[in-house]
Design a protein around this motif. Sequence first.
Motif, PDB file in Angstrom:
ATOM      1  N   GLN A   1      -2.048   7.507  -3.834  1.00 58.71           N
ATOM      2  CA  GLN A   1      -2.053   6.464  -2.973  1.00 58.71           C
ATOM      3  C   GLN A   1      -2.423   5.299  -3.700  1.00 58.71           C
ATOM      4  O   GLN A   1      -3.367   5.390  -4.431  1.00 58.71           O
ATOM      5  CB  GLN A   1      -2.607   6.893  -1.574  1.00 58.71           C
ATOM      6  CG  GLN A   1      -2.857   5.604  -0.633  1.00 58.71           C
ATOM      7  CD  GLN A   1      -3.349   5.882   0.505  1.00 58.71           C
ATOM      8  OE1 GLN A   1      -3.113   6.831   1.374  1.00 58.71           O
ATOM      9  NE2 GLN A   1      -4.446   5.034   1.178  1.00 58.71           N
ATOM     10  N   HIS A   2      -1.749   4.278  -3.490  1.00 56.69           N
ATOM     11  CA  HIS A   2      -2.072   2.993  -4.514  1.00 56.69           C
ATOM     12  C   HIS A   2      -2.181   1.742  -3.511  1.00 56.69           C
ATOM     13  O   HIS A   2      -1.179   1.580  -2.958  1.00 56.69           O
ATOM     14  CB  HIS A   2      -1.303   3.092  -5.714  1.00 56.69           C
ATOM     15  CG  HIS A   2      -0.861   3.990  -6.612  1.00 56.69           C
ATOM     16  ND1 HIS A   2      -2.007   4.380  -7.202  1.00 56.69           N
ATOM     17  CD2 HIS A   2      -0.187   5.031  -6.418  1.00 56.69           C
ATOM     18  CE1 HIS A   2      -1.486   5.533  -8.213  1.00 56.69           C
ATOM     19  NE2 HIS A   2      -0.430   5.947  -7.553  1.00 56.69           N
ATOM     20  N   ASP A   3      -2.942   0.975  -3.773  1.00 56.90           N
ATOM     21  CA  ASP A   3      -3.132  -0.552  -3.144  1.00 56.90           C
ATOM     22  C   ASP A   3      -2.207  -1.498  -4.007  1.00 56.90           C
ATOM     23  O   ASP A   3      -2.565  -1.373  -5.483  1.00 56.90           O
ATOM     24  CB  ASP A   3      -4.652  -1.057  -3.164  1.00 56.90           C
ATOM     25  CG  ASP A   3      -5.404   0.119  -1.774  1.00 56.90           C
ATOM     26  OD1 ASP A   3      -4.541   0.501  -0.831  1.00 56.90           O
ATOM     27  OD2 ASP A   3      -6.466   0.063  -1.899  1.00 56.90           O
ATOM     28  N   GLU A   4      -1.628  -2.442  -3.485  1.00 57.24           N
ATOM     29  CA  GLU A   4      -1.106  -3.401  -4.281  1.00 57.24           C
ATOM     30  C   GLU A   4      -0.189  -3.006  -5.474  1.00 57.24           C
ATOM     31  O   GLU A   4      -0.081  -3.469  -6.547  1.00 57.24           O
ATOM     32  CB  GLU A   4      -2.117  -4.604  -4.605  1.00 57.24           C
ATOM     33  CG  GLU A   4      -2.728  -5.134  -3.541  1.00 57.24           C
ATOM     34  CD  GLU A   4      -4.086  -5.999  -4.004  1.00 57.24           C
ATOM     35  OE1 GLU A   4      -4.206  -6.198  -5.437  1.00 57.24           O
ATOM     36  OE2 GLU A   4      -4.754  -6.561  -3.323  1.00 57.24           O
TER      37      GLU A   4
ATOM     38  N   THR B   1       0.913  -1.080  -0.001  1.00 57.45           N
ATOM     39  CA  THR B   1       0.004  -0.134   0.001  1.00 57.45           C
ATOM     40  C   THR B   1       0.856   1.136  -0.046  1.00 57.45           C
ATOM     41  O   THR B   1       1.490   1.624   1.009  1.00 57.45           O
ATOM     42  CB  THR B   1      -1.051   0.001   1.034  1.00 57.45           C
ATOM     43  OG1 THR B   1      -1.896  -1.324   1.261  1.00 57.45           O
ATOM     44  CG2 THR B   1      -1.695   1.164   1.295  1.00 57.45           C
TER      45      THR B   1
ATOM     46  N   PRO C   1      -4.651   3.952   5.810  1.00 55.24           N
ATOM     47  CA  PRO C   1      -3.040   3.605   5.897  1.00 55.24           C
ATOM     48  C   PRO C   1      -2.300   4.906   6.781  1.00 55.24           C
ATOM     49  O   PRO C   1      -1.616   4.794   7.364  1.00 55.24           O
ATOM     50  CB  PRO C   1      -2.633   3.554   4.712  1.00 55.24           C
ATOM     51  CG  PRO C   1      -3.766   3.158   3.692  1.00 55.24           C
ATOM     52  CD  PRO C   1      -4.932   3.791   4.311  1.00 55.24           C
TER      53      PRO C   1
END
Length: 451
Positions: A20-23, A10, A395
Amino acid sequence: MTRTIIRNGTVVSLDPDVGQHDEADILIEDGEIVEIGHGLSTSNAEVIDAENHIVLPGFVDSHIHLAQTQVRGIAGDWSLMGEYFEHMLGNITGLYQPEDMYLGGLFGAFEKLYTGTTTALDWSYPNTLEHGERAVDALQDAGLRAVYTYGPPGDDAAKWWFDSDVGLPEAKIRDLYTDQIQDDDLLSLALGLRGPDFCTDETARSDLELARELDALATLHMGAACWPSSVYGDDYQGFGALEDMLGPDVNIAHGNHFAQEDIDHAVEQGVSFSATPEVEMQMGHGIPVTGKVLEAGGRPAWGVDVCSNISGDMGSQMRVGLQVQRMFENQAILESDEEVTGVQTTARDTLEMATIEGAKALGLEDEIGTLTPGKRADIVMVRADDFMTAPCHSPIETVVFQSDPSHIDTVLVDGEPVKRDGELQNPLVHEEFDRFVESGCRLIDEAGLDF
């Protein structure tokens, strides 16, 4: 070329253009962030698994005295104008030998790295050139990115403080910069100025002129409670002789008692402010400058200050500084007979004060402070699947409010892992530990202090 890829984390970049970026993955080449995205190629790259981790920029401590690390735990009940000036500046600092500077700085830097700080401004009191050299050796051996701050020697408080007319030792500073700092990509130079609070006007101006000749940051302790009341009386004159010399290369530590108009002027000139809220509230500096800087349209950076007093963990400063500021904001609303229906200063604000705002204060915002392609890979990975951090709904709030140093799993400085699987990688942590402890015990014994 060395290639590293942080895979499937994350990513909290703190860069508004990156987001912001997941995975997500981060590709690093020769210590530089090259790309942030999904499914990036891992060809010829070392892979760091970031699944169930929050990946963010390393913290930046904009004001700390690392050499005090081996005398940690002595100043928790001290005030600034009482015991600290008497025992630390008037006694212990003068007892330091070059190896004490090295050992304090080394383990102070290790604490920084372990707790997720990848860059620190180390405000140093080198009694001799050799003291300064060993302080810089410590930063280099630890692998911390740092701004080494050559301040006044600590061996003669009467000579170097209060109404001093003695300028900083220019020849020694130039030698140290040329021999050890100039060609080190992780190090830069600052000058620790006393300013008109603690030296004559002529000396304050000449020291700032020297910093500019050296293209070095000028950082000053100014505007804390003790100085206007006990040195200048009730009529504190703000920046005094330096008012017409302010600029983006000037950093003020503390600044608690500047008037709002002084802060407005300084922010307009690009001056940065380093607030160290936990120490300031204990030692009697006054209310942290945070609110005044925000009112002026700026944002402060966080710092730890004296690690003889408190932990070097920047997470504590993020929380303490944020909640104190919220207290004052909320109280103002309550005193106007209104209800508090929301917060003004956010968790993201305080995280940015511990990262990109610190980088700006140190003149390093083009290199660090956000996860941005083209910047250096100073990166922290925080476990989000621990029983104390999961489930991770936000997060940023998890990092600010729920995590502690035990959740910082991996730390990279310039793309190099300095902490992995919760453990520092540098063998000096173990090899120098006994000497570090012995140094602290000897200093306290020679100072005649009894704990």
